[in-house]
Design a protein around this motif. Structure first.
Motif, short mmCIF file in Angstrom:
data_model
loop_
_atom_site.label_atom_id
_atom_site.label_comp_id
_atom_site.label_asym_id
_atom_site.label_seq_id
_atom_site.Cartn_x
_atom_site.Cartn_y
_atom_site.Cartn_z
N ALA A 177 12.40 12.43 3.34
CA ALA A 177 10.94 12.52 3.34
C ALA A 177 10.30 11.33 2.64
O ALA A 177 9.39 10.69 3.17
N THR A 178 10.78 11.02 1.45
CA THR A 178 10.16 9.93 0.69
C THR A 178 10.43 8.58 1.34
O THR A 178 9.55 7.71 1.37
N GLY A 179 11.62 8.41 1.90
CA GLY A 179 11.94 7.15 2.58
C GLY A 179 11.04 6.91 3.77
O GLY A 179 10.56 5.78 3.99
N ALA A 180 10.77 7.95 4.54
CA ALA A 180 9.92 7.80 5.72
C ALA A 180 8.48 7.49 5.32
O ALA A 180 7.83 6.62 5.91
N LEU A 181 7.97 8.19 4.31
CA LEU A 181 6.57 7.97 3.95
C LEU A 181 6.34 6.58 3.36
O LEU A 181 5.36 5.91 3.68
N PHE A 182 7.25 6.12 2.50
CA PHE A 182 7.06 4.81 1.87
C PHE A 182 6.99 3.69 2.89
O PHE A 182 6.32 2.67 2.66
N LYS A 183 7.66 3.85 4.01
CA LYS A 183 7.66 2.78 5.01
C LYS A 183 6.29 2.62 5.67
O LYS A 183 6.02 1.59 6.30
N LEU A 184 5.42 3.61 5.54
CA LEU A 184 4.07 3.49 6.10
C LEU A 184 3.23 2.48 5.33
O LEU A 184 2.22 1.99 5.85
N PHE A 185 3.63 2.15 4.10
CA PHE A 185 2.84 1.27 3.25
C PHE A 185 3.23 -0.20 3.41
O PHE A 185 2.66 -1.06 2.74
N ALA A 186 4.19 -0.48 4.25
CA ALA A 186 4.61 -1.86 4.52
C ALA A 186 4.28 -2.21 5.96
O ALA A 186 4.14 -1.32 6.81
#
Length: 408
Positions: A177-186
């Motif tokens: 979950a956290t890995g997928a969401l953080f990629k939205l910020f790049a």
């Protein structure tokens, strides 16, 4: 004045000029971003970025940018995360529900209930977070050198955030979950990678939906239950809010705890003072995070074309606010590279500012402080040579790869 400070600084060597556009994923920058930030503040305060957009590095400019109506949060209409793509991509639908990707009025509509529910949940959390940190660290005692990130910071933060949010403690599901969401910020440049992000978010929504359903039937003292009680949100919006808070409390926290250990190992006198009850652990944590800000940059988007620092900015251009640079700006923090927990921390930009401040900031600060307190209270020896610590190549973040320590 800034040039004079640079020329007549207290013996500091002038940093070498980076290539422009600046590469925020170059080996040199990932190893130590501070020299690049210093040069950019003095010479190119709004510099082009190799991956696209511009990075803003002066503290005064960054503080002003948080309230500049010409800049916003909503993705460009050309982005795959644009609201028009909600029916095509799960990632765009998630982005359209969480404050970091929203402008007024929806930003207010989503942030207000989330903020209220967060503080309802936060009240009393310190009573169980401290003992949880101590229990996780105690597991490592006498086990020889252990990675303080994967062995302590990550399992502690994962269990704490799952409990806070109201999820089953499933470390693999939380990591996905956290890995997928953080990629939205790049910046999104790889279509195959974007497909993976959508798949990860789809699985995450399913994972969190089960918890939302359970909390409807049996409310608890957790974030999801408080969001349900507040009303006005769909179950999908509740789940996406839960995901946002969850993600903010894992990787940045484990990195920050590791950075505290690294810093204290290099300052045994301060560590001894803390163990003797003569120092302020919360101020120590804030000072470490000022120097080694886990979230080095946060993105904004140009909403209205304008000129800034001699650069013509067009609508939709990404602007990265370099919090890591602002926190070392001598105009805001005198002698900025010196570790000084007694300094005034009122201007530190670890979690944003104003309505763009991370809602979970108090929880993040508490998690790191309690993790640091556990390390201070139990004999702990850094094994990894600080000069040999490497960092993940992750745009916008400064996360150590491995930090070995011996817990007695």
């Amino acid at each position: 004045m800034r040039k004079l400070k640079s020329w007549f600084g207290a013996g500091r060597a002038k940093p070498a000029a980076p290539d422009l556009p600046v590469d925020l994923l170059s080996d040199a920058f990932v190893a130590d971003p501070a020299p690049t930030w210093a040069w950019l503040r003095d010479n190119a305060p709004l510099a082009p970025v190799k991956s696209g957009g511009y990075v803003m590095t002066r503290a005064a400019d960054i503080k002003a940018a948080f309230t500049d109506a010409r800049l916003g949060n909503a993705p460009s209409r050309f982005s795959m995360l644009a609201e028009k793509n909600r029916d095509r991509y799960v990632a765009a639908d998630v982005a359209a529900n969480i404050p970091p990707f929203l402008d007024k009025p929806r930003h207010v509509d989503m942030r207000k209930p989330l903020s209220a529910a967060f503080f309802d949940t936060f009240d009393g959390a310190e009573a169980w977070i401290g003992p949880l940190a101590e229990a996780h660290l105690a597991r490592l005692a006498g086990q020889g050198p252990q990675d303080i990130i994967t062995g302590f910071g990550r399992p502690f933060a994962t269990q704490a955030m799952a409990r806070f949010v109201g999820l089953d403690h499933d470390p693999a599901a939380v990591a996905r979950a956290t890995g997928a969401l953080f990629k939205l910020f790049a910046p999104i440049t790889d279509r195959a990678g974007f497909d993976d992000v959508n798949a990860g978010l789809e699985a995450t929504r399913h994972y969190i939906a089960g918890a939302v359903s359970a909390r409807h039937a049996t409310p608890g003292p957790d974030l999801i239950s408080h969001l349900i009680a507040r009303g006005g949100l769909t179950d999908i919006e509740i789940g996406d809010h839960a995901l946002l808070v969850l993600a903010d409390g894992i990787e940045n926290i484990e990195a920050a705890i590791a950075q505290v250990l690294i810093r204290l190992a290099s300052d045994p006198d301060h560590l001894a003072a803390l163990r003797a009850g003569e120092g302020d652990i919360a101020a120590t944590v804030t000072e470490v995070l000022r120097l080694e800000t886990p979230a080095q940059t946060i993105p904004r988007v140009v909403r209205e074309a304008h000129e800034r620092d001699g650069v013509q900015l067009t609508e939709g251009t990404p602007i990265f606010l370099a919090l890591g640079s602002a926190n070392r700006d001598p105009d805001l923090h005198p002698d900025p590279d010196r570790f000084d927990p007694t300094r005034d921390h009122s201007g530190v930009l670890m979690f944003g500012q104003g309505r763009h401040r991370c809602i979970g900031a108090p929880l993040g600060q508490m998690l790191v402080t309690q993790g640091a307190r556990a390390l201070v209270d139990r004999p702990c020896t850094l094994v990894t040579d600080p000069a040999r610590i490497t960092y993940h190549k992750r745009l916008g973040h400064r996360w150590p790869v491995e930090v070995l320590a011996r817990i007695d």
